[in-house]
Design a protein around this motif. Structure first.
Motif, mmCIF file in Angstrom:
data_model
loop_
_atom_site.group_PDB
_atom_site.id
_atom_site.type_symbol
_atom_site.label_atom_id
_atom_site.label_comp_id
_atom_site.label_asym_id
_atom_site.label_seq_id
_atom_site.Cartn_x
_atom_site.Cartn_y
_atom_site.Cartn_z
ATOM 1 N N ALA A 30 -41.753 -22.544 -46.887
ATOM 2 C CA ALA A 30 -40.657 -23.097 -46.105
ATOM 3 C C ALA A 30 -40.617 -24.613 -46.234
ATOM 4 C CB ALA A 30 -40.800 -22.684 -44.645
ATOM 5 N N THR A 31 -41.807 -25.243 -46.281
ATOM 6 C CA THR A 31 -41.870 -26.690 -46.417
ATOM 7 C C THR A 31 -41.243 -27.136 -47.729
ATOM 8 O OG1 THR A 31 -43.904 -26.758 -45.112
ATOM 9 C CG2 THR A 31 -43.408 -28.679 -46.463
ATOM 10 N N ALA A 32 -41.444 -26.330 -48.769
ATOM 11 C CA ALA A 32 -40.942 -26.684 -50.088
ATOM 12 C C ALA A 32 -39.422 -26.687 -50.140
ATOM 13 C CB ALA A 32 -41.497 -25.716 -51.127
ATOM 14 N N ILE A 33 -38.789 -25.826 -49.356
ATOM 15 C CA ILE A 33 -37.343 -25.722 -49.447
ATOM 16 C C ILE A 33 -36.618 -26.409 -48.290
ATOM 17 C CG2 ILE A 33 -37.456 -23.559 -50.717
ATOM 18 C CD1 ILE A 33 -36.784 -22.089 -48.167
ATOM 19 N N ARG A 34 -37.364 -27.002 -47.375
ATOM 20 C CA ARG A 34 -36.716 -27.564 -46.193
ATOM 21 C C ARG A 34 -35.974 -28.852 -46.485
ATOM 22 N NH1 ARG A 34 -41.622 -30.100 -42.536
ATOM 23 N NH2 ARG A 34 -42.454 -31.477 -44.122
ATOM 24 N N THR A 35 -36.100 -29.410 -47.708
ATOM 25 C CA THR A 35 -35.383 -30.625 -48.054
ATOM 26 C C THR A 35 -33.873 -30.414 -47.987
ATOM 27 O OG1 THR A 35 -35.603 -29.983 -50.374
ATOM 28 C CG2 THR A 35 -37.209 -31.544 -49.506
ATOM 29 N N LYS A 36 -33.418 -29.163 -48.011
ATOM 30 C CA LYS A 36 -31.990 -28.867 -47.939
ATOM 31 C C LYS A 36 -31.460 -28.959 -46.511
ATOM 32 C CE LYS A 36 -32.021 -25.515 -51.765
ATOM 33 N NZ LYS A 36 -31.724 -24.107 -52.121
ATOM 34 N N VAL A 37 -32.353 -29.008 -45.537
ATOM 35 C CA VAL A 37 -31.943 -28.935 -44.140
ATOM 36 C C VAL A 37 -31.255 -30.226 -43.694
ATOM 37 C CG1 VAL A 37 -32.747 -28.654 -41.768
ATOM 38 C CG2 VAL A 37 -33.762 -27.301 -43.598
ATOM 39 N N VAL A 38 -30.064 -30.074 -43.123
ATOM 40 C CA VAL A 38 -29.317 -31.221 -42.606
ATOM 41 C C VAL A 38 -29.939 -31.672 -41.283
ATOM 42 C CG1 VAL A 38 -27.068 -31.989 -41.741
ATOM 43 C CG2 VAL A 38 -27.192 -30.403 -43.685
ATOM 44 N N LEU A 164 -32.286 -22.087 -40.817
ATOM 45 C CA LEU A 164 -32.979 -20.849 -40.473
ATOM 46 C C LEU A 164 -33.642 -20.230 -41.702
ATOM 47 C CD1 LEU A 164 -30.437 -19.286 -37.951
ATOM 48 C CD2 LEU A 164 -32.553 -20.505 -37.443
ATOM 49 N N HIS A 165 -32.967 -20.294 -42.857
ATOM 50 C CA HIS A 165 -33.572 -19.786 -44.086
ATOM 51 C C HIS A 165 -34.843 -20.572 -44.417
ATOM 52 C CE1 HIS A 165 -29.338 -18.256 -45.452
ATOM 53 N NE2 HIS A 165 -29.905 -17.462 -44.563
ATOM 54 N N ALA A 166 -34.817 -21.888 -44.165
ATOM 55 C CA ALA A 166 -36.001 -22.717 -44.410
ATOM 56 C C ALA A 166 -37.167 -22.282 -43.536
ATOM 57 C CB ALA A 166 -35.678 -24.189 -44.158
ATOM 58 N N GLY A 167 -36.853 -21.714 -42.369
ATOM 59 C CA GLY A 167 -37.887 -21.213 -41.473
ATOM 60 C C GLY A 167 -38.247 -19.768 -41.725
#
Length: 296
Positions: A30-38, A164-167
């Protein structure tokens, strides 16, 4: 299980102060993909608010009770408070930012939105469980909906879904009509299962589904008919099966009629309106049981 935060209940304001920068407890994936989170303003520091903050990239701003929503913080404003706190949240939000509000509350919010000229406000149906503050959420997937039930609608729906996907949670982005149908199904679920459970003290959601299936089935049918007629929409088939499947996924949750204004109260208002117009009560069983329990 009684202290689990589900789609049944949103978190309340926290009395503690949390920093803007927050160290996440997400998994490495999740940490790897959370850069997309606004980045977002998150209103409410309870379990839901903190979980959403954990899904962010560390640039979210958590707003506590009494603190204003900033004018210059761009992005969505995720409202994770109890329904009865919404008036205060709106008062603390600059009017120019009202169209950035995203409501995570349960129940029928449309009359309140209309009274505040909020129009088609962003909403999220959150079907996930958080056992205690700081623990990761558990997705509310069921045997009839293994893809997950959480859904978002509005201007910031895609941004919420990405968070939510990042989580590690599921989330669908729906149009207005699709979202309204799912919102009403959720309202029917909580109104029916909580009321039937209240008639049988100590009954859990699972007990209602197993032991009082005929009662809750009759109530689901009645409430669905009334909601469909009021909103002029047709629900997808097999609603009862979907709602009972969700009940099995939260089987140990306790039952009680709460937040009446936002839940069962909407159906009761349909009954009152019909009777005042000299028409039959569209929800006679619902009305009878509310009176039986001295709720109305």
């Amino acid at each position: 299980m009684a202290n689990i935060v589900l789609s049944l209940s949103t978190s309340s304001f926290s009395s503690h102060s949390y920093p803007t920068k927050h160290t996440s407890s997400l998994t490495p994936m999740a940490t790897a993909i959370r850069t997309k989170v606004v980045p977002a303003v998150i209103v409410g520091g309870g379990r839901v608010g903190r979980a959403l903050q954990d899904m962010g990239n560390g640039n979210d701003l958590l707003v506590k009770r009494g603190e204003p929503v900033p004018l210059d913080f761009k992005g969505p404003v995720l409202v994770c408070t109890r329904n009865d706190d919404l008036e205060a949240v709106l008062d603390a939000t600059p009017r120019s930012r009202w169209d950035d509000l995203v409501f995570f509350q349960n129940g029928m919010l449309e009359p309140w939105f209309e009274s505040k000229n909020l129009g088609d406000a962003d909403q999220v149906l959150a079907y996930f469980a958080i056992s205690k503050l700081g623990e990761p959420p558990i997705d509310g997937k069921t045997d009839t909906n293994p893809e997950g039930l959480t859904a978002a609608y509005g201007k910031w729906a895609s941004a919420v879904a990405e968070r939510l996907h990042a989580g590690g949670l599921s989330c669908k982005v729906l149009n207005k009509e699709e979202f309204q149908k799912q919102m009403l199904e959720k309202l029917i679920w909580i109104s029916a299962f909580m009321l039937v459970g209240a008639r049988h003290p100590g009954a859990t959601v699972g007990a209602v589904e197993k032991e009082y299936r005929s009662e809750v089935s009759s109530l689901i049918t009645e409430l669905a008919s009334a909601a469909g007629a009021e909103k002029r929409l047709v629900f997808e088939e097999a609603m009862e099966e979907r709602l009972c499947a969700y009940s099995r996924s939260v089987a140990h949750f306790p039952t009680a009629v709460k937040e009446f204004k936002w839940r069962n109260g909407w159906f009761y208002s349909l009954s009152q309106k019909a009777i005042a117009e000299g028409k039959p009560d569209p929800c006679p069983l619902h009305t009878e049981w509310l009176k039986e329990l001295k709720i109305v």
